[in-house]
Design an enzyme around this catalytic site. Structure first.
Site, PDB file in Angstrom:
ATOM      1  N   LYS A   2       0.849  -1.200   0.000  1.00  0.00           N
ATOM      2  CA  LYS A   2       0.000   0.000   0.000  1.00  0.00           C
ATOM      3  C   LYS A   2       0.881   1.245   0.000  1.00  0.00           C
ATOM      4  O   LYS A   2       1.902   1.288   0.699  1.00  0.00           O
ATOM      5  CB  LYS A   2      -0.896  -0.038   1.247  1.00  0.00           C
ATOM      6  CG  LYS A   2      -1.994   1.029   1.301  1.00  0.00           C
ATOM      7  CD  LYS A   2      -2.857   0.816   2.556  1.00  0.00           C
ATOM      8  CE  LYS A   2      -3.995   1.831   2.662  1.00  0.00           C
ATOM      9  NZ  LYS A   2      -4.839   1.595   3.852  1.00  0.00           N
TER      10      LYS A   2
ATOM     11  N   SER B 270      -9.785   1.801   3.054  1.00  0.00           N
ATOM     12  CA  SER B 270      -8.890   2.540   2.184  1.00  0.00           C
ATOM     13  C   SER B 270      -7.889   1.661   1.422  1.00  0.00           C
ATOM     14  O   SER B 270      -7.317   2.119   0.436  1.00  0.00           O
ATOM     15  CB  SER B 270      -8.118   3.570   3.001  1.00  0.00           C
ATOM     16  OG  SER B 270      -7.264   2.917   3.933  1.00  0.00           O
TER      17      SER B 270
ATOM     18  N   SER C 176      -9.921  -0.637   7.325  1.00  0.00           N
ATOM     19  CA  SER C 176      -9.364  -0.420   5.990  1.00  0.00           C
ATOM     20  C   SER C 176      -8.688  -1.629   5.343  1.00  0.00           C
ATOM     21  O   SER C 176      -8.356  -1.571   4.165  1.00  0.00           O
ATOM     22  CB  SER C 176      -8.378   0.748   6.015  1.00  0.00           C
ATOM     23  OG  SER C 176      -9.094   1.956   6.013  1.00  0.00           O
TER      24      SER C 176
END
Lengths: 510, 501
Positions: free
Chosen positions: A79, A154, A178
């Site tokens: 990420k 997210s 997330s």
């Protein structure tokens, strides 16, 4: 079966057995990314040459008989809020679009030490704030099961790339759900370990007391492998748990005898999609059929979770994001334009008989404009909320009150875990929702974290595993939660479920 | 009190001066408070930084345990209470030399509170004043902004080398009543910190920085009024503190006479000013009404610190002898006057050690005290040396003083020997030999004295008539015959011989 369809453990076995090289494995995933990521938008950056060079190095060392790390040759997507030295780490923000950190996050160091191959950086909601990956300043990610829908967020890029077989595993971060929520919406396995289990050093902070790094994988077994590689106390992170890291992969197959599963009463109320409810209840029946006892439990303060989460999280975010002021790194407004604008305003003030010095100083104007231009709406919304919640006169009513609620929520969990070994319930209220559906309604977007924020507020471990599909063909996730540091139990239970069901093996057709 | 009254004599209304000090002490650690970067002063800009100092996204602070230990040591020496639980807070404000946008400090649960430091009353050195310490807390320093305003430019360069340096902020109660008391407090505090070894207290390098809060309580016909509080920032010498406060007292009094403005009036808030050393005056920096809202909250990146009473007790036991105790021991053990003990203790531990060795070796602690204060300290001052660099050991100098003590050497000659020892690095015996000073034994001296008396019958008669000082005339003659004779001995032996006649 092609290489991209294999789990991480299967890929490692193939490479160890010599039936595939790291270069072949890496190439297979890179090609998959090339074929499909234009459509999905999971990656913000892929460095094909660097990945292949590293894979080639692993192959060379394997041929030379050198001892290799536990992830030797395994491609991993990361990420883009996790620092890789010298590589862009953008947090999907215009603010950090060209920022290259001078150091590696501890998890990146551990991945490299384990001889994993870094495939690239995945998309996210800006600074990990959001539940749909639509708040990215650098592009939208689409759900591989239905590209008109969001992958969740997210960690939407990390979930989508695993779902679309563009990476066997991906690293995400979970502040209010997330990892688990996008895993649920994309039909992959997402683990949020106990707070502190994996070092946060190098994870660009959103809300320090809630943030937790974890893996997104195809199976619980792969999650166990990633956790045992990444966990452990870190001298660079004083909040990291000073606990031993058990061999999660070794204990995975041990059966869980006399398992007591708690079904949280409050997780089956208003707002829960009927198909989601049906799949989750069916998953609980699977456990019953495996000999588990199902117990009705209550987390009475859960209903305050979203409010507490947005106060604590935004308060910390307002502080953590203060450093993005254009002074030291990241985006800075065009100074000449800024000076000209300020001079014009001052001139106008003088003509109007007002004090020109009452307008910004050049420094303050530089801060204002850099932040106004560099940060997105959702980030600004949370900074303002947090700044307000911490300000004199309001702190006790909001921030301090939220901390008290947080303690009550943790107490609820402690009481529940007196009765049961695990909690089971939905990950999110609905399957993946259409892109754009909630972007105009922040409060509706916040509710997607309804079932997940409790784990972050209380620090317990949680996992999302695929447990069914909606009539529209969208994945549905089951959330399991375990007491702090009981990831072995959590992973064994998730593995048990995946031994019995095949939801986790389904892949979208791209 | 007396000082204030003396000061206020020239004013129409009597007043009391109210001063509280905030002192920032840089702790003597090798590395910064929350990372492992060096704290060495004066290195090229931004060479002592890491992702933690620069506030790089994702970097996390980790507490330096040594900094905490030094702060506990200081707080214990200041008679503070050390709470078992202490935490870190973030203090939010924007400034270019504050890279994270907040400073890590301690807010509602500081690592110590409620202590005191005793100082001598500047007007009556025999009286002790106890100055209350509200708290001492740890915090990280900010960086440095360098403004380049040459040739119309307005560039600012930022040096983050200092960022994260551990500072202990020591806050007094508003107990100080004069500029002289403020200076006495700072002098005693600095001495204490030096004895503890927790800071080098180098004010030029910013290791000790002082902010002073001051106002006046003026007695008027309508009752007592308080003038608005002014905080004078960044005083970087004790002289500046004394002068700034003296200036500010006078300024506040006259401002009150002119405007009548007082604390609590609408629109009157605490003001911040700086000391302009060149102009010898304070200058107002901010007059706008500003209620600072730092939005303190617990730093979620740092775990709280738990200190057990046992740990505090262990620190207390290991403190060593502190200045106040040392002064009274020197007074009682060596029978020194308070003034002399004070001078010696104020020179620091190494000088005290030197003195104690010298006192023992010389056999006369008071002579040792005089020699130390007059000859040794003067020499150190002239040669810009520390006691550690002083060429004469305490034992070596002690031999010289012992000769004086035994009467083998008079004071004047002893000074010559001292100078020679210093210049040539010789022992007392060697130096005497080099200077041709020989000890004259008593039988030779008796012969000499007899000869002189035989030649001076008038002296004998005078002494016998009760004029003892007549012997003085013989001393000069004796020295002419033998430069090594000790005048005291000549006098003694002559008197003995006459008495036997």
């Amino acid at each position: 079966m092609t290489l991209t369809e294999l789990t991480a453990l299967e890929l490692l076995r193939e490479m160890e057995a010599g039936s595939a090289t790291a270069v072949e494995v890496t190439t297979a995933f890179l090609d998959q990314i090339e074929r499909h990521d234009q459509q999905i938008g999971a990656f913000l950056r892929v460095d094909r040459d660097a990945a292949l060079a590293r894979a080639g190095d692993v192959d060379r060392r394997r041929r030379a008989g050198e001892k290799l790390g536990p992830l030797a040759g395994l491609p991993v997507a990361v990420k883009d809020n996790i620092c890789v030295a010298g590589e862009p780490t953008t947090c999907a923000s215009k603010m950090l679009e060209h920022y290259r950190p001078p150091y590696n996050a501890t998890v990146v160091e551990k991945l490299l030490a384990a001889d994993a191959v870094l495939l690239g950086k995945t998309n996210l909601d800006e600074f990990a704030m959001g539940g749909s990956t639509e708040n990215s300043a650098l592009g939208v990610t689409r759900n591989p099961w239905d590209t008109t829908r969001t992958p969740g967020g997210s960690s939407g890029g990390s979930a989508a790339c695993v779902a679309a077989s563009m990476a066997p595993v991906a690293i995400g971060s979970d502040t209010g759900g997330s990892i688990r929520q996008p895993a649920g919406l994309c039909g992959v396995t997402g683990l949020k370990p106990t707070y502190g289990r994996i070092s946060r050093y190098g994870l660009v902070a959103f809300a320090s007391s809630l943030d937790q790094i974890g893996p997104l994988t195809r199976t619980a077994a792969d999650a166990a492998l990633m956790l045992e590689t990444l966990a452990g106390h870190d001298l660079h992170d004083s909040t990291s748990a000073d606990a031993e890291t058990p061999s999660f992969t070794q204990s995975l197959d041990q059966p869980l005898a006399n398992l007591r599963i708690g079904v949280v009463r409050e997780h089956f109320g208003e707002g829960l999609d009927a198909e989601v409810e049906a799949s989750v209840r069916e998953a609980v029946r699977v456990y019953e059929s495996l000999g588990a006892t199902v117990v009705d439990v209550s987390l009475p303060h859960g209903k305050y979770g979203i409010a507490a989460y947005y106060l604590v999280g935004s308060s910390e975010a307002s502080s953590n994001l203060a450093r993005y002021d254009g002074a030291h790194y990241g985006y800075r407004t065009d100074e000449q334009a800024m000076r000209a604008e300020l001079d014009a305003e001052r001139k106008a003030a003088v003509q109007a008989g007002r004090d020109p010095e009452a307008i910004d100083s050049p420094l303050v104007r530089m801060y204002r404009r850099s932040r106004a231009e560099g940060l997105g709406d959702e980030v600004k919304r949370r900074i303002m909320l947090g700044t307000y919640a911490l300000s004199a006169g309001y702190k006790d009513a909001y921030y301090v009150k939220a901390l008290q609620v947080r303690r009550l929520i943790r107490n609820d969990y402690d009481a529940a875990f007196q009765q049961v070994d695990l909690l089971a319930g939905p990950v999110s209220p609905t399957p993946a929702f259409p892109l754009g559906e909630k972007t105009e309604d922040p409060l509706a977007m916040y509710l997607v974290d309804l079932y997940t924020v409790g784990a972050n507020l209380s620090g317990v471990a949680g996992i999302s595993v695929p447990c069914g599909f909606s009539s529209g063909g969208l994945p549905i996730g089951l959330q399991l939660q375990a007491p702090p540091l009981a990831e072995d139990r959590l992973l064994r239970a998730a593995h048990m479920f995946q031994q019995t069901t095949d939801w986790h093996t389904r892949r979208p057709s791209l | 009190m007396a000082y204030t009254e003396a000061l206020a004599v020239s004013y129409d209304h009597p007043f009391t001066v109210i001063i509280g000090l905030e002192t920032h002490v840089q702790l003597l650690t090798e590395s910064k408070l929350f990372c492992r970067c060096s704290t060495t002063f004066g290195e090229p800009p931004n060479t002592q930084t890491c992702p933690v100092c620069t506030g790089s996204p994702g970097a996390l602070p980790v507490m330096n345990a040594e900094a905490f230990r030094l702060s506990v040591k200081t707080a214990v020496a200041l008679n503070c209470r050390i709470p078992e639980f202490t935490k870190w807070d973030r203090k939010q404000y924007y400034y270019p030399d504050l890279p994270k946008g907040y400073q890590i400090s301690q807010f509602d649960l500081p690592m110590s509170e409620d202590g005191w430091l005793e100082i001598a009353d500047p007007l009556n050195p025999d009286d002790v004043r106890r100055i209350g310490i509200i708290r001492a807390h740890l915090e990280e320093d900010a960086g440095k902004s360098m403004h380049d305003e040459a040739a119309g430019k307005s560039d600012t360069r930022i040096d983050l080398n200092r960022t994260g340096t551990p500072l202990l902020e020591i806050v007094t109660q508003p107990d100080l009543r004069s500029a002289a008391e403020a200076k006495a407090y700072l002098t005693e505090l600095k001495l204490l910190l030096m004895y503890l070894g927790v800071s080098d207290c180098n004010m030029q390098e910013g290791s000790l920085r002082v902010d002073a809060n001051v106002n006046l309580h003026i007695e008027t016909d309508g009752g007592k009024i308080a003038t608005p509080i002014v905080e004078v920032k960044n005083l970087n010498s004790f002289r500046a503190v004394e002068r700034a406060l003296t200036y500010e007292v006078d300024r506040q009094y006259h401002e009150w006479c002119d405007t009548g403005r007082k604390l609590g009036d609408p629109g009157v808030s605490k003001q911040t000013s700086g000391w302009d050393d060149a102009a010898q005056r304070t200058r107002l920096q901010r007059s706008k009404e500003e209620s600072s809202d730092y939005r303190y909250f617990p730093d979620p990146d740092l775990v709280p610190v738990v200190v057990s009473p046992e740990e505090v007790e262990a620190v207390r036991q290991a403190l060593g002898e502190l200045p106040a105790a040392l002064r009274s021991r020197l007074e009682s053990q060596y029978e020194l006057k308070a003034y002399d003990a004070d001078v010696i203790v104020n020179q620091g531990r190494a000088v005290v050690d030197y003195y104690e060795t010298l006192a023992a070796a010389s056999g006369d602690p008071r002579r040792a005290s005089n020699w130390l204060q007059q000859d040794v300290l003067r020499t150190l001052n002239e040669m810009s040396l520390t006691i550690e660099q002083f060429p004469l050991t305490a034992a070596g100098l002690g031999e010289l003083l012992k000769l004086v003590e035994q009467g083998d050497l008079d004071n004047t000659k002893a000074k010559d020997v001292f100078a020679h020892m210093l210049a040539h690095g010789e022992s007392a015996a060697q130096a005497m030999k080099s200077l041709g000073i020989e000890q004259v034994d008593d039988s030779a001296l008796e012969t000499l004295c007899q000869e002189l008396l035989d030649a001076n019958p008038k002296t004998i008669a005078d002494v016998q008539a009760g004029k003892m000082q007549a012997v003085g005339a013989l001393i000069g003659q004796a020295k002419k015959k033998n430069p090594n004779v000790n005048p005291a001995d000549v006098k003694r032996i002559c008197l003995e011989l006459i008495a036997r006649m």
